[in-house]
Design a protein around this motif. Structure first.
Motif, PDB file in Angstrom:
ATOM      1  N   LEU A 293      -7.992  -1.524  -0.800  1.00 38.19           N
ATOM      2  CA  LEU A 293      -8.520  -0.613  -1.616  1.00 38.19           C
ATOM      3  C   LEU A 293      -7.356   0.764  -1.844  1.00 38.19           C
ATOM      4  O   LEU A 293      -7.208   1.225  -2.954  1.00 38.19           O
ATOM      5  CB  LEU A 293      -9.605  -0.311  -1.719  1.00 38.19           C
ATOM      6  CG  LEU A 293     -10.864  -1.448  -1.614  1.00 38.19           C
ATOM      7  CD1 LEU A 293     -12.157  -0.917  -1.428  1.00 38.19           C
ATOM      8  CD2 LEU A 293     -10.764  -1.956  -3.161  1.00 38.19           C
ATOM      9  N   THR A 294      -6.768   1.107  -0.817  1.00 43.38           N
ATOM     10  CA  THR A 294      -5.908   2.217  -0.784  1.00 43.38           C
ATOM     11  C   THR A 294      -4.535   1.806  -1.220  1.00 43.38           C
ATOM     12  O   THR A 294      -3.694   2.689  -2.042  1.00 43.38           O
ATOM     13  CB  THR A 294      -5.865   2.765   0.535  1.00 43.38           C
ATOM     14  OG1 THR A 294      -5.403   2.034   1.694  1.00 43.38           O
ATOM     15  CG2 THR A 294      -7.379   3.554   0.716  1.00 43.38           C
ATOM     16  N   THR A 295      -4.125   0.574  -0.900  1.00 39.33           N
ATOM     17  CA  THR A 295      -2.540   0.285  -1.327  1.00 39.33           C
ATOM     18  C   THR A 295      -2.383  -0.681  -2.057  1.00 39.33           C
ATOM     19  O   THR A 295      -1.486  -0.998  -2.753  1.00 39.33           O
ATOM     20  CB  THR A 295      -1.727   0.043  -0.183  1.00 39.33           C
ATOM     21  OG1 THR A 295      -2.362  -1.310   0.537  1.00 39.33           O
ATOM     22  CG2 THR A 295      -1.751   0.987   1.032  1.00 39.33           C
ATOM     23  N   GLY A 296      -3.466  -1.542  -2.473  1.00 40.27           N
ATOM     24  CA  GLY A 296      -3.479  -2.636  -3.339  1.00 40.27           C
ATOM     25  C   GLY A 296      -2.875  -3.972  -2.742  1.00 40.27           C
ATOM     26  O   GLY A 296      -2.865  -5.027  -3.341  1.00 40.27           O
ATOM     27  N   LYS A 297      -2.198  -3.693  -1.545  1.00 41.37           N
ATOM     28  CA  LYS A 297      -1.587  -4.967  -0.780  1.00 41.37           C
ATOM     29  C   LYS A 297      -2.424  -5.940  -0.370  1.00 41.37           C
ATOM     30  O   LYS A 297      -3.435  -5.473   0.277  1.00 41.37           O
ATOM     31  CB  LYS A 297      -0.532  -4.367   0.264  1.00 41.37           C
ATOM     32  CG  LYS A 297       0.611  -3.471  -0.160  1.00 41.37           C
ATOM     33  CD  LYS A 297       1.327  -2.965   1.119  1.00 41.37           C
ATOM     34  CE  LYS A 297       2.253  -1.921   0.644  1.00 41.37           C
ATOM     35  NZ  LYS A 297       3.190  -1.247   1.840  1.00 41.37           N
ATOM     36  N   PRO A 298      -2.044  -7.305  -0.591  1.00 43.55           N
ATOM     37  CA  PRO A 298      -2.843  -8.116  -0.070  1.00 43.55           C
ATOM     38  C   PRO A 298      -2.563  -8.163   1.694  1.00 43.55           C
ATOM     39  O   PRO A 298      -1.683  -7.899   2.148  1.00 43.55           O
ATOM     40  CB  PRO A 298      -2.112  -9.507  -0.437  1.00 43.55           C
ATOM     41  CG  PRO A 298      -0.880  -9.133  -0.876  1.00 43.55           C
ATOM     42  CD  PRO A 298      -0.913  -7.677  -1.121  1.00 43.55           C
ATOM     43  N   LEU A 299      -4.066  -8.510   2.224  1.00 37.19           N
ATOM     44  CA  LEU A 299      -3.937  -8.604   3.843  1.00 37.19           C
ATOM     45  C   LEU A 299      -3.934 -10.053   4.440  1.00 37.19           C
ATOM     46  O   LEU A 299      -3.627  -9.931   5.552  1.00 37.19           O
ATOM     47  CB  LEU A 299      -5.251  -7.507   4.134  1.00 37.19           C
ATOM     48  CG  LEU A 299      -5.062  -6.296   3.642  1.00 37.19           C
ATOM     49  CD1 LEU A 299      -6.789  -5.711   3.968  1.00 37.19           C
ATOM     50  CD2 LEU A 299      -4.180  -5.432   4.153  1.00 37.19           C
TER      51      LEU A 299
END
Length: 108
Positions: free
Chosen positions: A72-78
């Motif tokens: 939610l802070t970077t938008g990167k997929p985990l």
């Protein structure tokens, strides 16, 4: 553009997501377990699925269809299958109003 009111802070449940649209941009608004409000692009980058229908846990949201989780802070997929990030937007809280300008990306 200027920031638009998308909802009242009191409308956002903790650890839940709300889909809003501002100037034609679909945005997923989340109030996390730390009471912080996040705004990310609402469409999962793996498929045309609304992230607001997903599951919020901590500072992540998981797409219900294929299980990709996004920060939610970077938008990167985990995790896979998504590999492209979603946009992250700056959020302003003014009293009980949640304001978002989709033209303003959050500095990461």
């Amino acid at each position: 553009m200027t920031a638009s009111r998308v909802c009242a802070l009191s409308e956002l449940e903790q650890d839940a997501a709300l889909r809003v649209e501002v100037d034609g941009v679909a945005i997923c608004v989340v109030r996390d377990s730390n009471d912080e409000v996040h705004a990310i692009g609402d469409v999962c980058t793996h498929g045309d699925i609304s992230l607001a229908e997903g599951f919020v846990e901590g500072e992540t949201i998981e797409c219900w269809a294929h299980g990709s989780a996004f920060s939610l802070t970077t938008g990167k997929p985990l995790n896979l299958p998504a590999y492209e990030p979603v946009p992250v937007f700056a959020v302003t809280i003014d009293g009980d109003d949640v304001l978002i300008d989709p033209a303003v990306k959050k500095e990461i």
